[in-house]
Design an enzyme around this catalytic site. Structure first.
Site, PDB file in Angstrom:
ATOM      1  N   ARG A 325     -13.981 -34.875   2.951  1.00 12.91           N
ATOM      2  CA  ARG A 325     -13.755 -34.872   4.403  1.00 12.91           C
ATOM      3  C   ARG A 325     -13.777 -36.286   4.968  1.00 12.91           C
ATOM      4  O   ARG A 325     -14.273 -36.516   6.070  1.00 12.91           O
ATOM      5  CB  ARG A 325     -14.785 -33.994   5.133  1.00 12.91           C
ATOM      6  CG  ARG A 325     -14.746 -32.532   4.726  1.00 12.91           C
ATOM      7  CD  ARG A 325     -15.482 -31.672   5.765  1.00 12.91           C
ATOM      8  NE  ARG A 325     -15.738 -30.348   5.237  1.00 12.91           N
ATOM      9  CZ  ARG A 325     -16.940 -29.820   5.058  1.00 12.91           C
ATOM     10  NH1 ARG A 325     -18.027 -30.509   5.374  1.00 12.91           N
ATOM     11  NH2 ARG A 325     -17.084 -28.601   4.581  1.00 12.91           N
ATOM     12  N   ARG A 329     -13.612 -34.806  11.645  1.00 12.18           N
ATOM     13  CA  ARG A 329     -14.039 -34.802  13.042  1.00 12.18           C
ATOM     14  C   ARG A 329     -14.975 -35.932  13.414  1.00 12.18           C
ATOM     15  O   ARG A 329     -15.175 -36.200  14.595  1.00 12.18           O
ATOM     16  CB  ARG A 329     -14.715 -33.461  13.351  1.00 12.18           C
ATOM     17  CG  ARG A 329     -13.751 -32.292  13.430  1.00 12.18           C
ATOM     18  CD  ARG A 329     -14.494 -30.981  13.549  1.00 12.18           C
ATOM     19  NE  ARG A 329     -15.161 -30.618  12.299  1.00 12.18           N
ATOM     20  CZ  ARG A 329     -15.953 -29.558  12.163  1.00 12.18           C
ATOM     21  NH1 ARG A 329     -16.203 -28.797  13.205  1.00 12.18           N
ATOM     22  NH2 ARG A 329     -16.494 -29.275  10.992  1.00 12.18           N
ATOM     23  N   ARG A 338      -6.449 -33.986  17.066  1.00 14.78           N
ATOM     24  CA  ARG A 338      -6.702 -32.549  17.071  1.00 14.78           C
ATOM     25  C   ARG A 338      -6.709 -31.965  18.474  1.00 14.78           C
ATOM     26  O   ARG A 338      -6.429 -30.767  18.663  1.00 14.78           O
ATOM     27  CB  ARG A 338      -8.032 -32.259  16.379  1.00 14.78           C
ATOM     28  CG  ARG A 338      -7.941 -32.353  14.863  1.00 14.78           C
ATOM     29  CD  ARG A 338      -7.265 -31.126  14.245  1.00 14.78           C
ATOM     30  NE  ARG A 338      -8.130 -29.962  14.345  1.00 14.78           N
ATOM     31  CZ  ARG A 338      -7.951 -28.926  15.160  1.00 14.78           C
ATOM     32  NH1 ARG A 338      -6.892 -28.883  15.936  1.00 14.78           N
ATOM     33  NH2 ARG A 338      -8.801 -27.932  15.177  1.00 14.78           N
ATOM     34  N   ASP A 374      -5.619 -27.892   3.921  1.00 15.91           N
ATOM     35  CA  ASP A 374      -6.676 -26.894   4.079  1.00 15.91           C
ATOM     36  C   ASP A 374      -6.784 -26.074   2.800  1.00 15.91           C
ATOM     37  O   ASP A 374      -5.773 -25.759   2.155  1.00 15.91           O
ATOM     38  CB  ASP A 374      -6.391 -25.967   5.261  1.00 15.91           C
ATOM     39  CG  ASP A 374      -7.540 -25.000   5.504  1.00 15.91           C
ATOM     40  OD1 ASP A 374      -8.646 -25.468   5.818  1.00 15.91           O
ATOM     41  OD2 ASP A 374      -7.335 -23.786   5.346  1.00 15.91           O
ATOM     42  N   TYR A 451     -13.248 -15.861   0.676  1.00 13.37           N
ATOM     43  CA  TYR A 451     -12.684 -15.939   2.032  1.00 13.37           C
ATOM     44  C   TYR A 451     -11.800 -14.728   2.314  1.00 13.37           C
ATOM     45  O   TYR A 451     -11.840 -14.135   3.401  1.00 13.37           O
ATOM     46  CB  TYR A 451     -11.859 -17.219   2.186  1.00 13.37           C
ATOM     47  CG  TYR A 451     -12.637 -18.434   2.605  1.00 13.37           C
ATOM     48  CD1 TYR A 451     -13.194 -18.536   3.878  1.00 13.37           C
ATOM     49  CD2 TYR A 451     -12.804 -19.508   1.739  1.00 13.37           C
ATOM     50  CE1 TYR A 451     -13.887 -19.671   4.273  1.00 13.37           C
ATOM     51  CE2 TYR A 451     -13.502 -20.645   2.119  1.00 13.37           C
ATOM     52  CZ  TYR A 451     -14.043 -20.717   3.390  1.00 13.37           C
ATOM     53  OH  TYR A 451     -14.733 -21.839   3.775  1.00 13.37           O
TER      54      TYR A 451
END
Length: 642
Positions: A325, A329, A338, A374, A451
């Site tokens: 990552r 963010r 974003r 992703d 998931y």
């Protein structure tokens, strides 16, 4: 054994010449540390401009608020400039005025000098820090048109930088701080040049661009220029970084080696590791030339990548580092993007993916890029609906509850359904520096299946476990389908241009060791076995201390370790693999001194063992201070250096 005390006899008794001046003693010790016979001949001395009217005039303008941007090119120059200004102006006023201008730093040394004054840079130019990189950074983040720009100079004027600023519409003021001159005693330099000319030197190190001018000047005055030039074509010539390399090439001299990070420690260590190969190649080329046959093609720039060397458990000049990552963010620029672009739209736009991927690796100065994507993109390709709510995790609707839903899953043509990922890889590969590897990735079958079954994230994975408990056949069918898609997806990434791949099994730590072996290992092994041979595979999971040996059995030349295990104990138990990890991501919220201490402790335990890739135990957490991430990267790269 800590890296700082481990002796690597890479030079094997070769004579290594250096023209370093300010740190002559230190570089001599480094050369000896790596098994060389040092021949250190200082080639420069700094002469501070004590009556520096131009700098004092700049100070008057600075205090009067006449400058918008100050470009700081060196750490010593930054400190010297402030000292000069203090001969006429009060320190408090100087610092107050500096705080009001945009402070642009070319690399980490002026950043450190600024922080010594309790000031932070407005913009730090990422490596390799050439004048071209500086102008590019200004174009992207701090346009100079119509603004008054002061440039702290060192030694001689960088004409290309000044002209580039003027072409962009800036009003430029040069601020000289010191100039370079020849040393008072030229005997050591003349002796070193005589040794080079007579073939008694094997490796030559350049640690400053101005050394090239002075060395050639003294060689010319000594009647040795032709012999020195010819000799440099036969020895291993190592340059500390792109500015010194540019100077060498402008003088039509070879550059055989440039470390991935422009620091003296990596330069000497990299030279010790590669000098044998370079000397062998040059001698072979001489033999080929004498025989009249064609020379060999130049080496692949990725062949010296610390990351790829570590994947193969080969020695590296620095411990390579990249971060899961690393585009995310915690970066202001990513949050701004974003705010305009929905997450899945971003993942499917090759130009934006390239921008995000390349920006992160250049901003952090890490040793590998990882394509921005992703984990769950293949889920859509298999026919399920994937969405991300604002501020929420992924939602898969409807979830896969049993045999009926599994039977409906498609085996897609990945070029058609995931081609946007491959196109992003192709564009990113073109945009990255040639020597910087690009990592591709995918979710491991268990994590993707969990998931699908849970419809998103989960704390206890009850639905997932219930499926393999009550219907093992359906479970194996599901993972077999996911595995086949994953193989095609990762091989597509490899064909598009990635140099390594990572298989993320983020949630596999919820299992017992026995359940891992029965329900997961065969499918993960099938994925890794199906990948293009020769491409490094990183196999990563969290909370996997109970079955690391089984993960190794499943495959992957690099095993990723989270922070819940002792890295060296785990590595010793795994045996002949490389490892990645494993600093706790929460450490990046600690004071910087504590971050440095934790990093150094981990590296000391590794002790320079080939095959270690530094990373966090999982991804960078949201709200992590960017400066703390930069501190982490710099500390890793400085380990064992000067």
């Amino acid at each position: 054994m800590p890296a700082a005390t481990q002796v690597i006899r890479g030079f094997e008794g070769l004579t290594v010449a250096s023209f370093e001046s300010r740190m002559a003693i230190e570089i001599g010790r480094l050369i000896a540390h790596y098994g060389g016979r040092p021949l250190v001949a200082p080639s420069m001395k700094e002469i501070p401009l004590e009556r520096n009217e131009e700098a004092l005039e700049f100070g008057a303008g600075l205090l009067a608020g006449r400058f918008d941007i100050l470009i700081l090119l060196t750490g010593v120059g930054t400190r010297t400039l402030v000292q000069i200004l203090e001969t006429r102006y009060l320190r408090a006023g100087i610092l107050e005025a500096l705080a009001k201008v945009e402070r642009v730093c070319r690399g980490p040394k002026p950043v450190a000098a600024l922080r010594g004054l309790d000031l932070e840079p407005s913009l730090t130019v990422p490596e390799p820090n050439t004048w071209l990189d500086l102008l590019k950074a200004l174009d992207e983040h701090l346009p100079v048109r119509g603004r008054s720009v002061a440039v702290q100079e060192y030694g001689v004027t960088n004409v290309q930088l000044i002209e580039g600023l003027q072409e962009r519409g800036a009003q430029v003021t040069r601020v000289p701080v010191y100039r370079w001159a020849l040393p008072d005693d030229l005997a050591p330099l003349r002796g070193a040049l005589q040794a080079i000319a007579s073939g008694r030197v094997d490796v030559v190190l350049f640690t400053n661009a101005h050394q090239v001018d002075n060395v050639l000047q003294v060689a010319r005055e000594s009647g040795l220029e032709e012999q020195v030039r010819a000799a440099l074509g036969r020895v291993a010539v190592a340059s500390v970084g792109p500015i010194a390399s540019q100077s060498l090439r402008e003088h039509r001299l070879p550059v055989d080696l440039e470390p991935p990070h422009p620091k003296m420690g990596p330069l000497v260590r990299d030279a010790s590791l590669r000098c044998g190969e370079i000397l062998s190649r040059k001698r072979s080329a001489e033999t080929v030339a004498a025989a009249g046959t064609a020379p060999r093609a130049p080496a692949d720039p990725l062949s010296a990548s610390p990351f790829l060397l570590a994947c193969r458990r080969q020695p590296t000049a620095v411990t390579p580092i990249w971060l899961m990552r690393q585009a995310g963010r915690y970066m202001k620029e990513y949050r701004e993007l974003r705010a305009r672009v929905p997450f899945l739209d971003l993942c499917k736009d090759p130009d934006l993916v390239t921008e995000v991927t390349v920006y992160a690796v250049e901003r952090l100065r890490v040793d590998a890029a990882i394509i921005f994507a992703d984990l769950l993109l293949p889920v859509e390709a298999m026919g399920l609906h994937l969405s991300y709510g604002k501020g929420e995790g992924p939602v898969i609707d409807p979830p896969v509850l049993g045999r009926q839903e599994i039977d409906r899953l498609r085996h897609p043509n990945v070029e058609e359904s995931l081609g946007y990922v491959f196109e992003a890889i192709r564009r990113t590969r073109r945009a990255l520096r040639p020597e910087l590897p690009l990592i591709g990735f995918a979710g491991a079958p268990f994590t993707v299946a969990s998931y699908m079954i849970e419809g998103g994230g989960s704390k206890n994975y009850l639905q997932t476990k219930s499926l393999f408990y009550r219907d093992p056949d359906a479970w194996h069918l599901l993972l077999d389908k996911i595995a086949r898609v994953t193989v095609a997806y990762l091989n597509g990434q490899i064909a598009a241009g990635v140099q390594a791949v990572q298989l993320f099994d983020s949630w596999v730590g919820c299992l017992t060791p026995d359940d891992y072996r029965r329900f997961v290992l065969p499918h993960t092994r099938a994925v890794i076995a199906g990948l293009t041979p020769g491409v490094p595979v990183i196999h990563f999971g969290t909370q996997t201390s109970g079955f690391l040996a089984s993960m190794k059995e499943a495959g992957g030349g690099v095993i990723g370790l989270d922070w819940r295990v002792d890295l060296m104990d785990a590595w010793d138990s795994l045996g002949e693999v490389a490892v990645m990890g494993n600093l706790d991501p929460a450490v990046l919220f600690a004071p910087r001194a504590e971050i440095r201490q934790r990093v150094r402790e981990l590296l000391a335990r590794v002790g320079g063992r080939p095959g270690h890739i530094f990373n966090l135990g999982h991804g960078i957490l949201p709200n992590t201070p960017l400066d703390n991430v930069l501190t982490l990267v710099d500390t890793v790269h400085e380990w064992g250096g000067v």
